[in-house]
Design an enzyme around this catalytic site. Sequence first.
Site, PDB file in Angstrom:
ATOM      1  N   LYS A 111      85.533-109.646  -8.191  1.00  0.00           N
ATOM      2  CA  LYS A 111      85.662-109.232  -6.696  1.00  0.00           C
ATOM      3  C   LYS A 111      85.996-107.815  -6.762  1.00  0.00           C
ATOM      4  CE  LYS A 111      89.645-109.667  -4.534  1.00  0.00           C
ATOM      5  NZ  LYS A 111      90.196-108.344  -3.796  1.00  0.00           N
ATOM      6  N   ASN A 112      86.929-106.910  -7.500  1.00  0.00           N
ATOM      7  CA  ASN A 112      87.557-105.752  -7.430  1.00  0.00           C
ATOM      8  C   ASN A 112      86.586-104.807  -7.981  1.00  0.00           C
ATOM      9  OD1 ASN A 112      89.556-106.847  -5.727  1.00  0.00           O
ATOM     10  ND2 ASN A 112      91.253-106.540  -7.507  1.00  0.00           N
ATOM     11  N   CYS A 153      95.638-107.007   2.487  1.00  0.00           N
ATOM     12  CA  CYS A 153      96.713-108.059   2.345  1.00  0.00           C
ATOM     13  C   CYS A 153      98.096-107.599   2.837  1.00  0.00           C
ATOM     14  CB  CYS A 153      96.700-108.103   0.734  1.00  0.00           C
ATOM     15  SG  CYS A 153      95.614-109.207   0.057  1.00  0.00           S
ATOM     16  N   ARG A 173     100.222-100.087   2.289  1.00  0.00           N
ATOM     17  CA  ARG A 173      99.421 -99.757   1.209  1.00  0.00           C
ATOM     18  C   ARG A 173      98.569 -98.360   1.681  1.00  0.00           C
ATOM     19  NH1 ARG A 173      95.910-104.872  -0.096  1.00  0.00           N
ATOM     20  NH2 ARG A 173      95.337-103.668  -1.602  1.00  0.00           N
ATOM     21  N   ASP A 204      98.277-109.011  -9.550  1.00  0.00           N
ATOM     22  CA  ASP A 204      97.313-109.937  -8.898  1.00  0.00           C
ATOM     23  C   ASP A 204      97.463-111.059  -9.472  1.00  0.00           C
ATOM     24  OD1 ASP A 204      94.871-107.764  -7.982  1.00  0.00           O
ATOM     25  OD2 ASP A 204      96.767-107.950  -7.259  1.00  0.00           O
ATOM     26  N   ARG A 206      88.235-115.121   0.768  1.00  0.00           N
ATOM     27  CA  ARG A 206      87.811-113.746   0.565  1.00  0.00           C
ATOM     28  C   ARG A 206      87.393-113.390  -0.975  1.00  0.00           C
ATOM     29  NH1 ARG A 206      92.516-110.157   1.574  1.00  0.00           N
ATOM     30  NH2 ARG A 206      90.865-108.751   0.360  1.00  0.00           N
TER      31      ARG A 206
HETATM   32  C1  EPZ Z   1      93.749-102.666  -6.219  1.00  0.00           C
HETATM   33  O1  EPZ Z   1      94.697-102.244  -4.703  1.00  0.00           O
HETATM   34  C2  EPZ Z   1      93.370-104.119  -5.849  1.00  0.00           C
HETATM   35  N1  EPZ Z   1      92.456-104.009  -4.802  1.00  0.00           N
HETATM   36  C3  EPZ Z   1      94.549-104.939  -5.545  1.00  0.00           C
HETATM   37  O2  EPZ Z   1      94.154-106.290  -5.674  1.00  0.00           O
HETATM   38  C4  EPZ Z   1      95.551-104.684  -6.733  1.00  0.00           C
HETATM   39  O3  EPZ Z   1      96.925-105.494  -6.400  1.00  0.00           O
HETATM   40  C5  EPZ Z   1      96.001-103.235  -6.931  1.00  0.00           C
HETATM   41  O4  EPZ Z   1      94.877-102.496  -7.125  1.00  0.00           O
HETATM   42  C6  EPZ Z   1      97.026-103.015  -8.129  1.00  0.00           C
HETATM   43  O5  EPZ Z   1      96.180-103.671  -9.319  1.00  0.00           O
HETATM   44  C7  EPZ Z   1      91.273-103.796  -5.021  1.00  0.00           C
HETATM   45  O6  EPZ Z   1      90.951-103.494  -6.077  1.00  0.00           O
HETATM   46  C8  EPZ Z   1      90.242-104.035  -3.880  1.00  0.00           C
HETATM   47  P1  EPZ Z   1      96.688 -99.240  -5.954  1.00  0.00           P
HETATM   48  P2  EPZ Z   1      94.877-100.924  -4.570  1.00  0.00           P
HETATM   49  O7  EPZ Z   1      96.242 -98.108  -5.238  1.00  0.00           O
HETATM   50  O8  EPZ Z   1      93.873 -99.783  -4.907  1.00  0.00           O
HETATM   51  C9  EPZ Z   1     100.767 -97.231  -4.339  1.00  0.00           C
HETATM   52  C10 EPZ Z   1      93.758-108.548  -4.867  1.00  0.00           C
HETATM   53  O9  EPZ Z   1      94.438-109.322  -4.919  1.00  0.00           O
HETATM   54  N2  EPZ Z   1      99.862 -96.235  -4.062  1.00  0.00           N
HETATM   55  O10 EPZ Z   1      96.273 -99.351  -7.379  1.00  0.00           O
HETATM   56  O11 EPZ Z   1      95.292-100.600  -2.903  1.00  0.00           O
HETATM   57  C11 EPZ Z   1     100.628 -98.500  -3.676  1.00  0.00           C
HETATM   58  O12 EPZ Z   1     101.714 -98.521  -2.509  1.00  0.00           O
HETATM   59  C12 EPZ Z   1      94.109-107.001  -4.317  1.00  0.00           C
HETATM   60  O13 EPZ Z   1      92.644-108.530  -5.379  1.00  0.00           O
HETATM   61  C13 EPZ Z   1     100.368 -94.994  -3.271  1.00  0.00           C
HETATM   62  O14 EPZ Z   1     101.789 -94.710  -3.360  1.00  0.00           O
HETATM   63  O15 EPZ Z   1      96.387-100.505  -5.054  1.00  0.00           O
HETATM   64  C14 EPZ Z   1     101.169 -99.374  -4.754  1.00  0.00           C
HETATM   65  O16 EPZ Z   1     102.450 -99.579  -4.849  1.00  0.00           O
HETATM   66  C15 EPZ Z   1      95.425-107.433  -3.749  1.00  0.00           C
HETATM   67  N3  EPZ Z   1      99.397 -94.173  -2.740  1.00  0.00           N
HETATM   68  C16 EPZ Z   1     100.596 -98.610  -6.114  1.00  0.00           C
HETATM   69  O17 EPZ Z   1     100.214 -97.503  -5.800  1.00  0.00           O
HETATM   70  C17 EPZ Z   1      98.278 -94.057  -2.549  1.00  0.00           C
HETATM   71  O18 EPZ Z   1      97.589 -93.225  -2.262  1.00  0.00           O
HETATM   72  C18 EPZ Z   1      99.358 -99.465  -6.606  1.00  0.00           C
HETATM   73  O19 EPZ Z   1      98.463 -99.337  -5.594  1.00  0.00           O
HETATM   74  C19 EPZ Z   1      97.675 -95.385  -3.348  1.00  0.00           C
HETATM   75  C20 EPZ Z   1      98.595 -96.466  -3.916  1.00  0.00           C
END
Ligand code: EPZ
Length: 426
Positions: free
Chosen positions: A22-23, A117, A122, A305, A397
Amino acid sequence: MEKFEIHGGRRLNGTIKISGAKNAAVAIIPAVILSDGICRIENLPDINDVVAIAQILKKMGASVKRIDKTTLEIDSKGIRNPVADYDLVRHMRASSYLMGALLGQFHRAEVALPGGCDFGVRPVDQHLKGFGILGAKHTVEGGMIKINADSLVGDHVYLDVVSVGATVNIMLAAVKAKGRTTIENAAKEPHIVDLANFLNSMGADVRGAGTDVIKINGVDFLRGTTYSIIPDQIEAGTYMAAAASAGGDVTLLNVIPKHLESITAKLREMGVSVEENDESVRVVCSDRLKRCNVKTMPHPGFPTDMQPQIAALLATANGTSIIHEAVWDNRFKYVEELRRMGAEINVDGKIAVVEGVDRLKGAPVKATDLRAGAAMIVAALGAEGVTYVEDITHIDRGYEHVVEKLTGVGADIKRIFTNDNVTNTA
Ligand code: EPZ
């Protein structure tokens, strides 16, 4: 309302074919916007997030042809106005990738602030920081992020946090920028590597994906391509947890064992037998699981995840386990639902202390988000009695044909439709 009805206590035996990731899919489909040709994407999972992101492209003017259940053919040359539909976008986190793709192709993008989610904030500050370093300016008006750049010039981006989304978005904005972009402290997830391989199959020049330094030399033209998505690491991990919860002997086909290493290591620590072959893993479990500690980390650490699913296993392990959710601020909402099944879990901020009980008991529970819903299924398969899981649109989803895949290995799970007092079975 649709629910899953799950009668626990049946051992699982047989094989499950894992679908495309998916991702990876939700990053690669927007990336097609950057192509000057026609792209055929294969091994896509048949899930609502893929339908949603394809619908957004179609609404912007792209031609999207469904060749079969897992293959789309997309020609994005029909996109004239880089504005993504507000209502379609705000319900899906991955739609934030439209920012990087539209900016990279049109030097302009208007995308709704992402939804997704419900577990903590986020943010997209790192995404916007990267766009700014490449020369773009942004404003937020009426719930839309509006981004513009006279031109995009490669530069050095150091991410303050390891972010999958920011790494993806900056890659998309940089592949057609002038000169070289370096992303430091980049995410290393398998779907980042898959995106880089997809972009390079179109003629991009992306190196180092899978390490924490990604170097991108901008190109002017990206041809069409045919590309097959990698198998889903988290779907595979979820079914490994399901086999461990119910007990039995389940082989997962169409996996990349290397992507599952941290999940395999943790399950082995809990006493589960995991046999790795070239493109499959075999999970055998019959005894009570052992307690262990889990800390979620960016890849190659234990994936966040998989945190709810592993908690569902530890709820009946022998002893006390500690779970540290080090990626997200608030990813324990599902604990309330596990407590309805008799779990003894105490949450304090980013730490959950799990006292293993002998057995969970079936109960009516809710899927509070995609992976929380998966955890309810994992818990229900090993529980005594019947569990009803509500709000299963979250699960649809991200998990393809979950009822068929689980009944195929002997689980007693069905999708039921309830309206007032009448319950119909699908
Ligand atoms: C991706 O989300 C995945 N979604 C998430 O999977 C997954 O949990 C996450 O990566 C971590 O592996 C998709 O790929 C569509 P991040 P993403 O940016 O990109 C902080 C699922 O179940 N952060 O890696 O939104 C954030 O708050 C979903 O498939 C900032 O501070 O996650 C978090 O604490 C749920 N500023 C950490 O980084 C930013 O600009 C990691 O977030 C971006 C992120």
